[in-house]
Motif scaffolding. Structure first.
Motif, mmCIF file in Angstrom:
data_model
loop_
_atom_site.group_PDB
_atom_site.id
_atom_site.type_symbol
_atom_site.label_atom_id
_atom_site.label_comp_id
_atom_site.label_asym_id
_atom_site.label_seq_id
_atom_site.Cartn_x
_atom_site.Cartn_y
_atom_site.Cartn_z
ATOM 1 N N ARG A 1 35.103 46.966 48.710
ATOM 2 C CA ARG A 1 36.699 47.315 49.011
ATOM 3 C C ARG A 1 37.232 46.317 49.516
ATOM 4 O O ARG A 1 38.427 45.836 49.269
ATOM 5 C CB ARG A 1 36.759 48.649 49.745
ATOM 6 N N CYS B 1 40.507 44.188 48.292
ATOM 7 C CA CYS B 1 41.636 44.040 49.235
ATOM 8 C C CYS B 1 42.097 42.567 49.689
ATOM 9 O O CYS B 1 43.136 42.453 50.048
ATOM 10 C CB CYS B 1 41.572 44.993 50.514
ATOM 11 N N GLY C 1 47.562 50.006 54.875
ATOM 12 C CA GLY C 1 46.000 50.370 54.892
ATOM 13 C C GLY C 1 46.259 51.570 55.866
ATOM 14 O O GLY C 1 45.630 51.782 57.035
ATOM 15 N N THR D 1 45.970 47.034 59.302
ATOM 16 C CA THR D 1 46.376 46.119 58.167
ATOM 17 C C THR D 1 47.534 46.507 57.412
ATOM 18 O O THR D 1 47.454 47.727 56.991
ATOM 19 C CB THR D 1 45.113 45.599 57.311
ATOM 20 N N LEU E 1 41.026 40.909 55.509
ATOM 21 C CA LEU E 1 41.364 41.925 56.415
ATOM 22 C C LEU E 1 41.995 41.383 57.596
ATOM 23 O O LEU E 1 41.158 40.949 58.356
ATOM 24 C CB LEU E 1 40.527 43.062 56.304
#
Length: 170
Positions: free
Chosen positions: A163, A167, A48, A45, A170
């Motif tokens: 997390r 974000c 990342g 991603t 994902l």
């Protein structure tokens, strides 16, 4: 020497989360007694990945098949990001060993979520060859288990979920 190998060991100020599709690798980890889930840089991603190559530890879990927001059981993990100087890769690769998970190829194509919480060491070439590399991997796994012992899998699952939510998808 264990102290020298892990002299850069530290908790990360800001643990990083990454997500990527698992692809077949060279099967070197399996031959070393440490099978890995491999994710080339292009499968990760965007954003990342750590800024520096190295060996990290943290938690890894498979993303759900049908429900993109579901997260499977987290496992303690040793994470290697770099060009693997022992074998001289030409492109960066993220390799994840899920400690205690026994599987034979059924991760290919699956999305893996990884939360790195500690930096163990720099990646390096081992002049003593594969035996020295194998000893370093065993030490990495033992160190990871020690560093991650204060969190249960349920707590790790909650941390991963937080997390992921922070974000976005994902």
């Amino acid at each position: 020497d264990a102290a020298e190998l892990h002299s850069g060991q530290r908790s990360l100020d800001s643990p990083f989360l990454l997500s990527g599709r698992v692809v077949p690798g060279f099967r070197r980890g399996r031959a070393l007694g440490c099978p890995t889930a491999n994710m080339p840089a292009e499968t990760l991603t965007p954003g990342g990945r750590p800024s520096q190559f190295g060996v990290f530890c943290g938690w890894a879990a498979l993303a759900g098949e049908g429900d993109a927001d579901s997260i499977g059981e987290p496992h303690r993990a040793v994470l290697s990001w770099g060009v693997n100087p022992q074998f001289g890769l030409d492109k960066p690769l993220f390799e994840v060993h899920l400690i205690g998970l026994q599987c034979e190829g059924d991760l290919y194509g699956r999305r893996l979520l990884c939360l790195a919480t500690h930096r163990l060491r720099d990646e390096r070439n081992f002049p003593g060859g594969l035996d020295e590399l194998r000893r370093a991997i065993e030490l990495d796994m033992a160190t990871a288990c020690r560093l991650l012992a204060d969190r249960t899998p349920a707590e790790a699952a909650e941390l991963l979920a937080q997390r992921v939510a922070a974000c976005g998808k994902l």
